[in-house]
Motif scaffolding. Sequence first.
Motif, mmCIF file in Angstrom:
data_model
loop_
_atom_site.group_PDB
_atom_site.id
_atom_site.type_symbol
_atom_site.label_atom_id
_atom_site.label_comp_id
_atom_site.label_asym_id
_atom_site.label_seq_id
_atom_site.Cartn_x
_atom_site.Cartn_y
_atom_site.Cartn_z
ATOM 1 N N ASP A 1 14.204 22.247 13.593
ATOM 2 C CA ASP A 1 15.393 23.869 13.317
ATOM 3 C C ASP A 1 13.876 24.625 12.621
ATOM 4 O OD1 ASP A 1 16.985 23.164 15.184
ATOM 5 O OD2 ASP A 1 17.851 21.914 13.581
ATOM 6 N N GLY A 2 12.843 25.603 13.260
ATOM 7 C CA GLY A 2 12.361 26.265 12.413
ATOM 8 C C GLY A 2 11.396 26.227 11.094
ATOM 9 N N GLY A 3 11.918 23.936 10.641
ATOM 10 C CA GLY A 3 10.966 23.850 9.751
ATOM 11 C C GLY A 3 12.768 24.003 8.835
ATOM 12 N N THR B 1 15.474 17.899 8.793
ATOM 13 C CA THR B 1 15.287 16.342 9.583
ATOM 14 C C THR B 1 16.172 16.090 10.481
ATOM 15 O OG1 THR B 1 15.403 14.721 8.318
ATOM 16 C CG2 THR B 1 13.656 16.443 7.828
ATOM 17 N N ASP B 2 16.513 15.047 11.541
ATOM 18 C CA ASP B 2 16.441 14.613 12.366
ATOM 19 C C ASP B 2 17.976 13.446 10.863
ATOM 20 O OD1 ASP B 2 16.371 15.506 14.654
ATOM 21 O OD2 ASP B 2 14.814 13.588 15.038
ATOM 22 N N LEU B 3 19.058 12.935 11.349
ATOM 23 C CA LEU B 3 19.637 12.435 10.939
ATOM 24 C C LEU B 3 19.577 10.576 10.544
ATOM 25 C CD1 LEU B 3 23.794 13.718 12.284
ATOM 26 C CD2 LEU B 3 22.348 13.503 9.081
ATOM 27 N N GLN B 4 18.988 10.397 8.816
ATOM 28 C CA GLN B 4 19.275 8.752 9.874
ATOM 29 C C GLN B 4 20.244 8.259 8.812
ATOM 30 O OE1 GLN B 4 15.602 7.571 7.836
ATOM 31 N NE2 GLN B 4 14.528 9.701 8.473
ATOM 32 N N ALA B 5 20.966 7.013 9.514
ATOM 33 C CA ALA B 5 21.977 6.353 9.007
ATOM 34 C C ALA B 5 21.128 5.201 7.874
ATOM 35 C CB ALA B 5 22.293 5.487 10.246
ATOM 36 N N HIS C 1 1.118 -0.956 -0.202
ATOM 37 C CA HIS C 1 0.144 0.114 0.245
ATOM 38 C C HIS C 1 0.462 1.344 0.208
ATOM 39 C CE1 HIS C 1 -3.448 -2.941 1.274
ATOM 40 N NE2 HIS C 1 -2.552 -3.055 2.415
ATOM 41 N N TRP C 2 -0.111 2.407 -0.193
ATOM 42 C CA TRP C 2 0.866 3.405 -0.221
ATOM 43 C C TRP C 2 -0.181 4.478 0.573
ATOM 44 C CZ3 TRP C 2 0.415 8.448 -2.180
ATOM 45 C CH2 TRP C 2 -0.900 9.167 -2.963
ATOM 46 N N GLU C 3 0.585 5.601 1.580
ATOM 47 C CA GLU C 3 -0.094 6.896 1.898
ATOM 48 C C GLU C 3 1.327 7.846 2.403
ATOM 49 O OE1 GLU C 3 -0.010 4.795 5.695
ATOM 50 O OE2 GLU C 3 2.361 5.259 6.638
ATOM 51 N N PRO C 4 0.324 8.943 2.482
ATOM 52 C CA PRO C 4 1.553 10.424 2.327
ATOM 53 C C PRO C 4 2.406 10.008 3.442
ATOM 54 C CG PRO C 4 -0.634 10.681 2.227
ATOM 55 C CD PRO C 4 -0.932 9.273 2.529
ATOM 56 N N LEU C 5 3.428 10.466 2.960
ATOM 57 C CA LEU C 5 4.946 10.473 4.401
ATOM 58 C C LEU C 5 4.436 11.827 4.516
ATOM 59 C CD1 LEU C 5 7.221 8.306 5.775
ATOM 60 C CD2 LEU C 5 8.452 9.531 4.028
ATOM 61 N N PRO C 6 4.281 11.983 6.260
ATOM 62 C CA PRO C 6 4.563 13.186 7.413
ATOM 63 C C PRO C 6 6.369 13.074 7.234
ATOM 64 C CG PRO C 6 3.626 11.622 8.530
ATOM 65 C CD PRO C 6 3.694 10.148 6.831
ATOM 66 N N ILE C 7 7.058 14.180 7.047
ATOM 67 C CA ILE C 7 8.317 14.400 7.540
ATOM 68 C C ILE C 7 8.348 15.260 8.351
ATOM 69 C CG2 ILE C 7 10.163 15.621 6.416
ATOM 70 C CD1 ILE C 7 9.773 12.758 4.946
ATOM 71 N N GLU C 8 8.619 15.729 9.688
ATOM 72 C CA GLU C 8 8.899 16.241 10.986
ATOM 73 C C GLU C 8 9.643 17.099 10.432
ATOM 74 O OE1 GLU C 8 9.014 16.709 15.870
ATOM 75 O OE2 GLU C 8 8.696 14.700 14.534
ATOM 76 N N PHE C 9 10.163 18.542 10.399
ATOM 77 C CA PHE C 9 10.672 19.035 10.303
ATOM 78 C C PHE C 9 11.220 19.977 11.333
ATOM 79 C CE2 PHE C 9 9.844 18.745 5.399
ATOM 80 C CZ PHE C 9 11.316 18.435 4.971
#
Length: 112
Positions: free
Chosen positions: A24-26, A29-33, A14-22
């Motif tokens: 530092d004021g937008g 994002t956090d780092l991902q390895a 399935h697919w869905e919109p992916l919320p991205i949390e920005f």
Amino acid sequence: KFIHVYATPDGESHWEPLPIEFLDGGRRTDLQAATSIRFIQRETNDYMEPHPVGQPQYVLYLSVRVEIGLSDGTTVINEPGDVMFVEDTHGKGHTSRTLQGGVCAFVPLALP
């Protein structure tokens, strides 16, 4: 746009919109390895049969336009500038058909 492709326990993708949390004021994002990055040149009308991914990864659509077909019967078209987070690592997987040739990048995430 940002989308998330995933599989449910019954193996359907399935697919869905992916919320991205920005943070530092937008601004970021956090780092991902990640383990690596691979650039792929796709030609118009390239087609990949249904497949799950080997590990969770991001696909960055740089200049290519691709239709993703999910096992639930839906499709989504990714345009240049779109990002897809794919984690349908089991089940029926998804198809991929290039509508307009160009370049995309695959960025597998480091497994915990």
